[in-house]
Scaffold this motif. Structure first.
Motif, PDB file in Angstrom:
ATOM      1  N   PHE A 143      35.248  81.283 -25.667  1.00  0.00           N
ATOM      2  CA  PHE A 143      34.908  81.635 -27.049  1.00  0.00           C
ATOM      3  C   PHE A 143      34.891  80.390 -27.954  1.00  0.00           C
ATOM      4  N   THR A 144      35.817  79.468 -27.710  1.00  0.00           N
ATOM      5  CA  THR A 144      35.834  78.245 -28.526  1.00  0.00           C
ATOM      6  C   THR A 144      34.520  77.480 -28.367  1.00  0.00           C
ATOM      7  N   ASP A 145      34.090  77.323 -27.121  1.00  0.00           N
ATOM      8  CA  ASP A 145      32.802  76.643 -26.878  1.00  0.00           C
ATOM      9  C   ASP A 145      31.685  77.365 -27.619  1.00  0.00           C
ATOM     10  N   VAL A 151      48.908  81.718 -28.395  1.00  0.00           N
ATOM     11  CA  VAL A 151      47.799  82.150 -27.564  1.00  0.00           C
ATOM     12  C   VAL A 151      46.518  81.401 -27.924  1.00  0.00           C
ATOM     13  N   SER A 152      45.695  81.144 -26.905  1.00  0.00           N
ATOM     14  CA  SER A 152      44.391  80.502 -27.124  1.00  0.00           C
ATOM     15  C   SER A 152      43.332  81.559 -27.402  1.00  0.00           C
ATOM     16  N   ALA A 153      42.168  81.104 -27.751  1.00  0.00           N
ATOM     17  CA  ALA A 153      40.999  81.985 -27.857  1.00  0.00           C
ATOM     18  C   ALA A 153      40.644  82.480 -26.460  1.00  0.00           C
ATOM     19  N   MET A 154      39.972  83.627 -26.376  1.00  0.00           N
ATOM     20  CA  MET A 154      39.483  84.106 -25.083  1.00  0.00           C
ATOM     21  C   MET A 154      38.633  83.002 -24.447  1.00  0.00           C
ATOM     22  N   GLY A 187      38.640  82.205 -33.178  1.00  0.00           N
ATOM     23  CA  GLY A 187      38.933  82.468 -31.765  1.00  0.00           C
ATOM     24  C   GLY A 187      40.409  82.723 -31.559  1.00  0.00           C
ATOM     25  N   GLU A 188      41.234  81.810 -32.029  1.00  0.00           N
ATOM     26  CA  GLU A 188      42.679  81.929 -31.849  1.00  0.00           C
ATOM     27  C   GLU A 188      43.248  83.044 -32.716  1.00  0.00           C
ATOM     28  N   ARG A 189      42.699  83.203 -33.914  1.00  0.00           N
ATOM     29  CA  ARG A 189      43.256  84.239 -34.803  1.00  0.00           C
ATOM     30  C   ARG A 189      43.022  85.630 -34.224  1.00  0.00           C
ATOM     31  N   GLY A 231      47.136  79.340 -31.122  1.00  0.00           N
ATOM     32  CA  GLY A 231      47.366  77.911 -30.939  1.00  0.00           C
ATOM     33  C   GLY A 231      46.252  77.126 -31.610  1.00  0.00           C
ATOM     34  N   PHE A 232      46.316  75.793 -31.503  1.00  0.00           N
ATOM     35  CA  PHE A 232      45.163  74.933 -31.793  1.00  0.00           C
ATOM     36  C   PHE A 232      44.811  74.781 -33.272  1.00  0.00           C
ATOM     37  N   ILE A 233      45.153  75.764 -34.100  1.00  0.00           N
ATOM     38  CA  ILE A 233      44.703  75.710 -35.487  1.00  0.00           C
ATOM     39  C   ILE A 233      45.849  75.378 -36.444  1.00  0.00           C
ATOM     40  N   GLY A 293      42.469  69.439 -31.957  1.00  0.00           N
ATOM     41  CA  GLY A 293      41.745  68.818 -30.838  1.00  0.00           C
ATOM     42  C   GLY A 293      41.666  69.791 -29.681  1.00  0.00           C
ATOM     43  N   ARG A 294      40.620  69.652 -28.853  1.00  0.00           N
ATOM     44  CA  ARG A 294      40.411  70.601 -27.771  1.00  0.00           C
ATOM     45  C   ARG A 294      41.637  70.702 -26.878  1.00  0.00           C
ATOM     46  N   GLY A 295      41.913  71.901 -26.450  1.00  0.00           N
ATOM     47  CA  GLY A 295      43.098  72.113 -25.621  1.00  0.00           C
ATOM     48  C   GLY A 295      44.385  72.099 -26.439  1.00  0.00           C
ATOM     49  N   GLY A 296      44.240  72.154 -27.759  1.00  0.00           N
ATOM     50  CA  GLY A 296      45.388  71.946 -28.639  1.00  0.00           C
ATOM     51  C   GLY A 296      46.429  73.052 -28.667  1.00  0.00           C
ATOM     52  N   SER A 297      46.174  74.157 -27.995  1.00  0.00           N
ATOM     53  CA  SER A 297      47.168  75.242 -28.029  1.00  0.00           C
ATOM     54  C   SER A 297      48.484  74.836 -27.373  1.00  0.00           C
ATOM     55  N   ASP A 298      48.396  74.018 -26.349  1.00  0.00           N
ATOM     56  CA  ASP A 298      49.637  73.530 -25.734  1.00  0.00           C
ATOM     57  C   ASP A 298      50.457  72.757 -26.769  1.00  0.00           C
ATOM     58  N   TYR A 299      49.733  71.997 -27.551  1.00  0.00           N
ATOM     59  CA  TYR A 299      50.401  71.191 -28.572  1.00  0.00           C
ATOM     60  C   TYR A 299      51.094  72.093 -29.590  1.00  0.00           C
TER      61      TYR A 299
END
Ligand code: ASP
Ligand code: MG
Length: 471
Positions: free
Chosen positions: A39-41, A33-36, A126-128, A192-194, A206-212
């Motif tokens: 929220f990352t921004d 899951v991504s941050a809401m 955010g992601e946590r 994700g992302f972290i 990197g931004r958008g990294g949750s897909d990764y």
């Protein structure tokens, strides 16, 4: 199953996303899951603010986002409410502490590496928090679920802000952390992302990294499928802002998806697809707003579609540059000299075509163009055209199917076309038109390939192909 920021932007979205997981428990999903949304921004901006003004001011900018979390808790959680609210409160304290450290760190202002170290630490909340909330919503709905700190799974180098995962380490840790849970029917939820370095520093991909992250986790577990749940109905045959009746492409190859990615068609970044490609795991792009609507399945190889053309992508705001020089004739090293100029100015070149005495290419970023042109002029005559658009017609088998190019260009025979390129990959045909004519170009091509009786047949067959593969 990965849910992006808009799929967890508030209570309604959280509930909807958790519902999607709830009904798929039998598939033994892992949730990423991504941050809401937003929220990352905001977290990144709070670091800037802390450095520029002060940590109190930086922390204050986040209050409304903690409130957003609280509203989700209020609406969706009962037994879990107190525990999760305590976690949010705790995070707020820790973030403020980090902002304070950043603000008083002498090098954080001047050294981007140091600043990114703090950004990663702050942004990871955010992601946590999303992961903790998502798992809590599942628990409230009697799903055996727990959030897992993704930093124990995704192990990276120390390139803060865009860290690269260390694959073996990541795969091993991910398996160790998740496999036992999955085997006893738990649904693990990860942010994700972290990630973290081997020494335990928090990093991000990197931004958008949750897909990764989703792709890495899917690859590590040899998942049957990686599902990216987002707010669009998969990949469309064309941009719906240009073609209102654009439809979902049910089925794409990894290569086709990578071609489309550049055009900002809501596809995955090629980097994201990589771990999936290597293990031949299909990636499905699903719409969390309309689950029964279409989805796009991206797989290693697809059959040629009957119409060959699968999607028409475009990109506006493109500038083309042409360098003409008779010195190029029979010379070597000329192209290298030209491209070095672009490289030195960190400017990405997209489409390139050459003839014996000229080179044409396209750019989106023109910030360094004046300096580039000055240097290019030493090599030949330079002409620039602004306000162009690139059209990219994608489909496996384009090159080997006779008559496709003729069909494309006769459909738009009154539109001036330049920079035609079909060489590099066998799956796309790219060209430039005037930006003003982009809507008309895309609409006419869409009509030719996807509408009318031949088009309807093509869509039907594409759908069958998709159904075959997902079955
Ligand atoms: N939350 C991160 C971002 O906004 C990662 C992601 O959403 O994929 O970039
Ligand atoms: Mg996102």
């Amino acid at each position: 199953m990965k849910f992006g920021g808009t799929s967890v932007e508030g209570a309604t979205a959280f509930k909807n996303a958790a519902g999607i997981v709830f009904y798929r428990q039998a598939l033994r999903p892992v949730v990423v899951v991504s941050a809401m949304a937003g929220f990352t921004d905001a977290l990144l901006a709070s670091v800037q603010q802390a450095l520029a003004v002060g940590f109190v001011e930086g922390a204050a900018t986040l209050e409304k986002h903690f409130d957003r979390h609280r509203r989700v808790i209020d609406v969706l959680l009962v037994q879990e409410a107190q525990r999760i609210q305590a976690l949010v409160d705790q995070s707020r304290v820790e973030i403020t502490e980090l902002l304070k450290r950043a603000a008083s760190d002498v090098s954080a202002g001047a050294d981007p590496r140091r600043r990114k170290f703090f950004e990663d630490a702050v942004v990871s909340y955010g992601e946590r928090l999303s992961a903790a909330m998502f798992a809590a919503v599942l628990i409230e709905n009697k799903v055996l679920s727990t959030d897992i700190d993704a930093r124990r799974c995704i192990i990276t180098d120390n390139e803060h802000g865009c860290a690269a995962p260390l694959m073996d380490h990541t795969f091993r840790n991910t398996q160790e952390q998740l496999q036992p849970l999955i085997e006893s029917s738990w649904v693990p939820v990860l942010g994700g992302f972290i990630g973290s370095t081997a020494t335990g520093e928090t990093t991000t991909l990197g931004r958008g990294g949750s897909d990764y992250t989703a792709a890495l986790v899917g690859a590590a577990l040899e998942a049957k499928e990686i599902q990216i749940w987002t707010d669009v109905p998969g990949v469309l045959t064309a941009d719906p802002r240009l073609v209102s009746h654009a439809r979902t492409v049910p089925h794409l190859s990894f290569e086709e998806a990578a071609e489309l990615a550049y055009f900002g068609a809501k596809v995955l970044h090629p980097k994201t697809l990589h771990p999936a490609i290597e293990r031949d795991i299909p990636v499905r792009i699903c719409n969390s707003r309309a689950q029964e609507g279409g989805s796009t399945l991206v797989v290693g190889e697809t059959k040629k579609s009957p119409q060959t053309v699968k999607a028409i992508a475009h990109k506006t705001g493109v500038t083309t540059v042409q360098v003409t020089s008779t010195r190029m004739l029979g010379a070597y090293g000329f192209l290298r000299a030209l491209f070095e100029i672009f490289a030195e100015h960190k400017t990405a070149v997209d489409v390139v075509t050459t003839s014996e005495v000229s080179v044409s290419l396209s750019l989106d970023d023109t910030s360094a163009l004046p300096a580039i042109v000055e240097r290019l002029e030493k090599h030949g005559t330079v002409s620039i055209e602004e306000g162009r658009a690139i059209i990219c017609v994608v489909g496996e088998g384009l090159r080997s199917t006779p008559g496709i190019a003729a069909r494309i260009f006769s459909t738009i025979n009154d539109i001036n076309v330049s920079l035609i390129s079909q060489g590099a990959s066998r799956i796309n045909l790219t060209f430039a038109v005037e930006e003003m004519r982009v809507r008309e170009t895309v609409a006419r091509l869409h009509k030719e390939f996807f509408e009318g009786s031949a088009g309807e047949d093509a869509i039907r067959e594409l759908n069958d192909l998709g159904a075959e593969v997902s079955a």
